[in-house]
Scaffold this active site. Sequence first.
Site, PDB file in Angstrom:
ATOM      1  CE  LYS A  12      35.873  47.747  33.059  1.00 10.62           C
ATOM      2  NZ  LYS A  12      35.423  47.227  34.370  1.00 10.62           N
TER       3      LYS A  12
ATOM      4  N   PRO B  65      31.948  43.829  31.241  1.00  9.76           N
ATOM      5  CG  PRO B  65      30.904  43.936  29.169  1.00  9.76           C
ATOM      6  CD  PRO B  65      30.744  44.338  30.609  1.00  9.76           C
ATOM      7  CD  GLU B  66      37.949  42.214  32.666  1.00  9.43           C
ATOM      8  OE1 GLU B  66      39.009  42.829  32.847  1.00  9.43           O
ATOM      9  OE2 GLU B  66      37.259  41.762  33.602  1.00  9.43           O
TER      10      GLU B  66
ATOM     11  NE  ARG C 160      31.161  44.268  40.156  1.00  7.91           N
ATOM     12  CZ  ARG C 160      29.849  44.152  40.002  1.00  7.91           C
ATOM     13  NH1 ARG C 160      29.239  43.059  40.381  1.00  7.91           N
ATOM     14  NH2 ARG C 160      29.155  45.144  39.481  1.00  7.91           N
TER      15      ARG C 160
END
Length: 300
Positions: free
Chosen positions: A51, A2-3, A271
């Site tokens: 995060k 998640p951001e 990523r």
Amino acid sequence: MPEGDSVYSAARRVHDALAGRRLERAELRVPRFAAADLRGRTVVAARSRGKHLFIDVGPDPDGRDPVTLHVHLKMEGRIHVHPDGRRWRFPAHTARLVLAVGADGHGEAVEVVGTELGLVRALTPAEADHAVAHLGPDLLAEDWDPDASVEEAVRRICARPTRSLGEALLDQRNLAGIGTIFRAELCFLRGVDPRDPVELVDGLRGTVELARRLLLANATRNVRVTTGDTRPGRRLWAYGRAGRPCLRCGTLIEEFRLGGAPEEGAGARARLAFRCPSCQPRRATLGVSPGQTPSSEESP
């Protein structure tokens, strides 16, 4: 993973549901902390740091020390907030954290459930502070300083000048809160190929300032938007648009792999990264003479 805006939103929902209320149920469904008993304690606050999600719980009725729950969603984690007693819409075996309060002067009975969480642990407040002491400035921090915080983030990014900007932005030790989505969008808006080394990128201060504006703009939204257009398929400039026309110039968006998050360890997977070849020309290859081949480190 998640951001920062997603974790910030989750912390806000947990805070609104539990802050100032006494826990009637508290289950930490991880072996190391399964015996922790937080029933009867009052939730003080829920907050995010990059995060990371923290839930501060006060002393027990006998005055024993307060506890801070440290949660990291990692790749699959979710935070669910719903009326207590509602049937779960997810498999029970995925629940790692269950906190519930009864109806009181603050509102109705509420249950908070964390599913498939990458990390759940009960810490002292000092241990919780230490757990995130390595992080760079938090892009969503309430005490963000438009001068000092930006300068510190830029200093950390520039400490490794030959590293790609994309890897530097994803490194939470430089600035906390950016994931692969905001990395792609930020690089697009700044006209930078994420593979270019930091030393060739101009305007790093503006990049950090824009990163904060992007996260702030999305921290309270239900859908993430960086283009200003909320229509499906037009909300993001580059992320997830591989092989589709750039919304600005029409050139097909490219997709490739770039370094993962350092906190995942040596085995971290690279990523996904995206760029528009026209809007984000590679500075690392500009000026290469015809027939000259860029080094393997610079090649796509």
